[in-house]
Design an enzyme around this catalytic site. Structure first.
Site, PDB file in Angstrom:
ATOM      1  N   THR A 228      92.020 -15.322  71.574  1.00 56.86           N
ATOM      2  CA  THR A 228      91.093 -15.445  73.123  1.00 56.86           C
ATOM      3  C   THR A 228      92.001 -16.683  73.726  1.00 56.86           C
ATOM      4  OG1 THR A 228      90.259 -17.931  71.290  1.00 56.86           O
ATOM      5  CG2 THR A 228      89.199 -15.391  71.391  1.00 56.86           C
ATOM      6  N   ASP A 229      91.627 -16.848  74.438  1.00 58.66           N
ATOM      7  CA  ASP A 229      91.962 -18.518  75.545  1.00 58.66           C
ATOM      8  C   ASP A 229      91.106 -19.486  74.796  1.00 58.66           C
ATOM      9  OD1 ASP A 229      93.448 -19.576  77.302  1.00 58.66           O
ATOM     10  OD2 ASP A 229      92.544 -18.549  79.347  1.00 58.66           O
ATOM     11  N   TRP A 230      92.316 -20.363  75.171  1.00 58.76           N
ATOM     12  CA  TRP A 230      91.844 -21.530  74.068  1.00 58.76           C
ATOM     13  C   TRP A 230      90.437 -22.395  74.366  1.00 58.76           C
ATOM     14  CZ3 TRP A 230      95.856 -20.095  72.655  1.00 58.76           C
ATOM     15  CH2 TRP A 230      96.821 -20.245  71.777  1.00 58.76           C
ATOM     16  N   GLY A 232      87.932 -19.591  74.134  1.00 55.19           N
ATOM     17  CA  GLY A 232      86.862 -18.371  75.529  1.00 55.19           C
ATOM     18  C   GLY A 232      86.245 -17.799  74.117  1.00 55.19           C
TER      19      GLY A 232
END
Length: 821
Positions: A228-230, A232
């Site tokens: 995941t994006d941080w 996210g």
């Protein structure tokens, strides 16, 4: 499964613990099973590994690393071999800093010039983006570590990026936005992929079974890791089911427990967890192998600096050169004007910001060039404040010179992650300065520094324009080498420069302001739109001047490739980027005028002729038929176009009757705008026809005037619509603090406050705070925001006590473990 025996010997708790971070940048290690922790670091154009306190937005300084030109700059080189070489250098530095996964490259399409993160992305074209990304990935991964192509997918605005819903038709999604990721997977073999924050057609990307399973895992046969994006992750169990192995950063064990509970209650099959663990273990062990040797030592700072300079030199674009003013003649009297000459603008801002090993600036190196240098003036305030005094001093200096080198562009707080630009203009004070300098009658060479397209209506007041984009730590010397002719410019634009923002096909649908953003323009992005409807642009896609000239001859086409000859007809060595476009004729489906399907950069001595061959590949003739849900090649005639830019056609040839007959549900009378290409103002009805379903409501769902129910995906900005004063106070307080910070000159902190807090969803207040606010405490806050103040406050306090008790228990456990050892 490769690691089945290891997984079989692990407890459920151990397997679940691997699925989220150990802290902000590392994964969980399990010593008794020999599973090491790996480090993930930002690094699209340089390593950002923080030595102490970690954050995702660039607040804290990182270990020094080479700052290479950004992706937007590198793409202008149109040189895949150079991108691979730069990737190799990036990978070496990553290994020297014990990094396992380098978070890049960014491969999203430049849908609109105002996207605040365009400087991190390659192009408006999917084929060019995918080609450059694949090459960079190959270079990075040649060092034994992993690249992480991002952000998957349709992440093309920064405003409300963590919650916005991208509404897009399947064909556009496939042909424009997914194609570069497909190339990164198939050609680049990227070992990891970062999912984007946004939703696509109602579902978060890392939970989207169509994107994650149907396309990524099954169709593309991807076997790597999705991270995941941080902050996210929305629903951890849904993400796991879709095949999102790693959630970052740490959740302090909260989502580990969610996974464990889901399996125990039969909401999650343990075999799905095992498959995710297996893929993550493969990444962990694969990228840890290099550290068993003694190869991960320091890197040569000077050598890497020279590499950054080489990339910059090949990526600089000469946009204008009246009467062959450039290269400058020796002994001409040169005045240097502009703050960027003293303090160069060489990179973007946000999570990609690099702490450079060194920085070249024009004033420090100017003595090494054969100029009659008469002096420097700042000329303007960097952040837009007007000053007649600075302008007058610059004009006075200009009177002593033959040629003015004027350094202008966008400052580092105008192009930044998390915030879109409001307009395409460079600051007014810089344009005012240029106007006054033009009035002196002296020759003016503008050196432009910015990471995406800007309004260049001021270029008529210049004699030459050198566009350096964001050229990295060695960009100043690269620019001077081009201006003096030590380097013949060979960069070509990877995006179009329109005459006005209103000419952009997505202008009326960017950004999505509330719930969703509608991609009504469909396939018609960038030059695909301008060329189809004959909208003139200031500088077209693929455009760039040289100090020499080239001639094209003798095109030959067969079903496998196109070949032709290029001759350098000038008197200096130079490189030309030959571009292959394909245009389908008499198609049953709507098409853009032409599409880039290949390119090759060719270096030629004066008078030299070379034969160039560009092979056709699986992307050359295909289109996505959303009637059959298949990639197909339609049986029609195709024009093979060889060009120097999207509008500078050199050679053409027709291939007849390639492909098969197709079936389509498209009806010309229902999709008139798409068949004509006039997509700048598509009606809701026609867009719904293209989608094949009703368009979701794009506005907020208020239960009464300006009031809404706050939930996990409501942002801090939306708290201004909450029922209770506490939420509204919080939202307006952040906005007020932002304005104060701008007033006192703390622009960087102000921007971080907006992108890191104001547009943060409620879930991010827990997921991005390293456990400072637990999920239970978040529930208490949401109760307070929704009108249950005292109940929420009691919940918040009680959950805080639980969290403290749990932390104390873990601390005692660690002490006991150490004592037992």
């Amino acid at each position: 499964m490769k690691y089945k025996n290891l997984i079989d010997n692990m407890t459920l708790e151990e397997k679940a613990s691997l699925m989220s971070g150990k802290d902000f940048w590392t994964t969980v290690d399990i010593d008794k099973h020999g599973i090491p922790s790996i480090f993930l670091a930002d690094g699209p154009h340089g390593i950002r590994k923080q030595a102490v306190a970690s954050d995702h937005l660039g607040l804290n300084e990182s270990i020094p690393a080479t700052c290479y030109p950004t992706a937007a700059t590198l793409a202008n080189s149109w040189n895949c071999q150079l991108a691979k070489l730069m990737g190799n250098y990036l990978g070496r530095e990553a290994v020297s800093q014990n990094v396992n996964v380098l978070l890049g490259p960014g491969t999203n399409i430049k849908r609109n010039p105002l996207c605040g993160r365009n400087f991190e992305y390659f192009s408006e074209d999917p084929y060019l983006s995918g080609s450059m990304a694949s090459s960079l990935i190959n270079g990075i991964q040649s060092n034994g570590i992993s690249a992480c192509v991002k952000h998957y997918v349709a992440n093309n605005q920064e405003y409300r990026r963590m919650v916005i819903d991208t509404i897009i038709d399947e064909r556009t999604l496939r042909e424009i936005y997914l194609t570069p990721f497909e190339m990164a997977v198939k050609n680049g073999k990227s070992k990891s992929i970062m999912s984007s924050y946004n939703m696509v057609n109602g579902t978060h990307t890392n939970e989207n079974m169509h994107l994650m399973q149907d396309i990524l895992r099954k169709e593309w046969e991807y076997t790597g890791v999705v991270v995941t994006d941080w902050g996210g992750s929305n629903d951890r169990i849904k993400g796991l089911k879709a095949g999102n192995e790693l959630e970052m950063p740490t959740t302090s064990g909260e989502t580990d427990q969610e996974i464990k509970t889901a399996i125990e209650t039969n909401n999650l099959d343990e075999t799905i967890l095992d498959e995710n663990v297996n893929r993550l273990l493969e990444l962990i062990f694969d990228t840890s192998e290099i550290y068993k040797s003694n190869k991960h030592t320091s890197f040569d700072i000077e050598n890497h600096h020279k590499m950054a300079q080489k990339v910059a030199e090949e990526s600089i674009v000469l946009l204008k050169n009246e009467n062959k003013l450039l290269p400058l003649k020796s002994k001409e009297k040169i005045a240097i004007i502009g703050d960027f000459a003293k303090s160069p603008r060489y990179q973007g801002a946000g999570s990609s910001i690099v702490n450079p090993t060194k920085i070249d600036d024009t004033l420090s190196i100017i003595d090494g060039y054969d100029f009659n240098y008469v002096g420097f003036e700042q000329g303007y305030n960097r952040y837009g404040k007007k000053s007649i005094k600075l302008i007058n001093k610059a004009v006075k200096l200009a009177d002593r010179a033959d040629v003015i080198l004027l350094y202008i562009g966008l400052d580092e707080y105008s192009e930044v992650e998390g915030i879109d630009r409001n307009h395409m203009s460079i600051p007014d004070n810089q344009v005012q300065l240029l106007e006054r300098l033009n009035e002196t009658g002296k020759k003016v060479v503008v050196i432009l520094s910015c990471g995406s397209a800007v309004d260049m209506s001021w270029d008529k007041q210049t004699n030459a324009v050198v566009h350096s984009y964001l050229s990295g730590q060695a960009g100043a010397r690269a620019i001077l080498n081009v201006i003096t002719g030590k380097v013949n410019p060979s960069g070509k634009l990877a995006e179009s420069y329109p005459y006005a923002y209103e000419h952009v096909s997505s202008a009326s649908n960017f950004p999505g302001q509330e719930v969703s953003v509608e991609y009504r323009e469909g396939l018609f992005v960038g030059y695909r739109y301008y060329d189809t409807v004959n909208v003139p642009v200031r500088y077209p896609f693929g455009y760039g001047l040289s100090y020499t000239s080239f001639a094209y001859h003798n095109i030959e086409v067969n079903e496998k490739e196109v070949s032709f000859e290029i001759k350098n007809t000038g008197d200096v060595i130079g490189a030309e980027v030959a571009q292959l476009y394909i245009s389908a004729k008499n198609s049953k489906v709507f098409r853009v005028n032409k599409e880039l399907k290949g390119f090759q950069k060719v270096l030629l001595e004066p008078g030299e002729t070379k034969k160039v061959t560009i092979p056709f590949d699986e992307y050359t003739f295909r289109f996505y038929n959303d009637t059959t849900n298949e990639w197909e090649i339609e049986n029609c005639d195709y024009e093979v176009i060889i060009a120097s830019s999207s509008v500078d056609i050199k050679l053409t040839e027709i291939i007849n009757g390639i492909g098969t007959e197709i079936n389509t549900n498209y009806k010309r009378e229902e999709l008139k705008s798409y068949y004509s290409g006039q997509v700048a103002d598509i009606s809701l009805k026609e867009f719904a026809t293209l989608l094949g379903e009703n368009v979701p409501t794009a506005e907020y769902d208020f239960y009464k005037k300006k009031r809404m129910i706050i939930d996990y995906n409501s942002t801090v900005e939306q708290l201004k619509y909450s029922k209770r004063w506490i939420g509204r106070f919080f939202s307006y307080g952040v906005l007020f603090a932002n304005k104060v910070l701008h007033i006192i000159g703390k622009h960087s902190t102000a921007n971080v406050l907006i992108m890191g807090v104001y547009h943060q969803p409620m879930r991010g207040l827990s997921r991005m705070t390293d456990g400072a606010i637990s999920w239970g405490q978040l529930d208490g806050l949401i109760m307070m925001f929704n009108g249950q103040f005292f109940k929420g406050l009691i919940t918040f306090i009680n959950e805080g006590r639980k969290k403290s008790k749990k932390k104390k228990g873990k601390k005692r456990g660690r002490i006991n473990d150490r004592n037992n050892k």
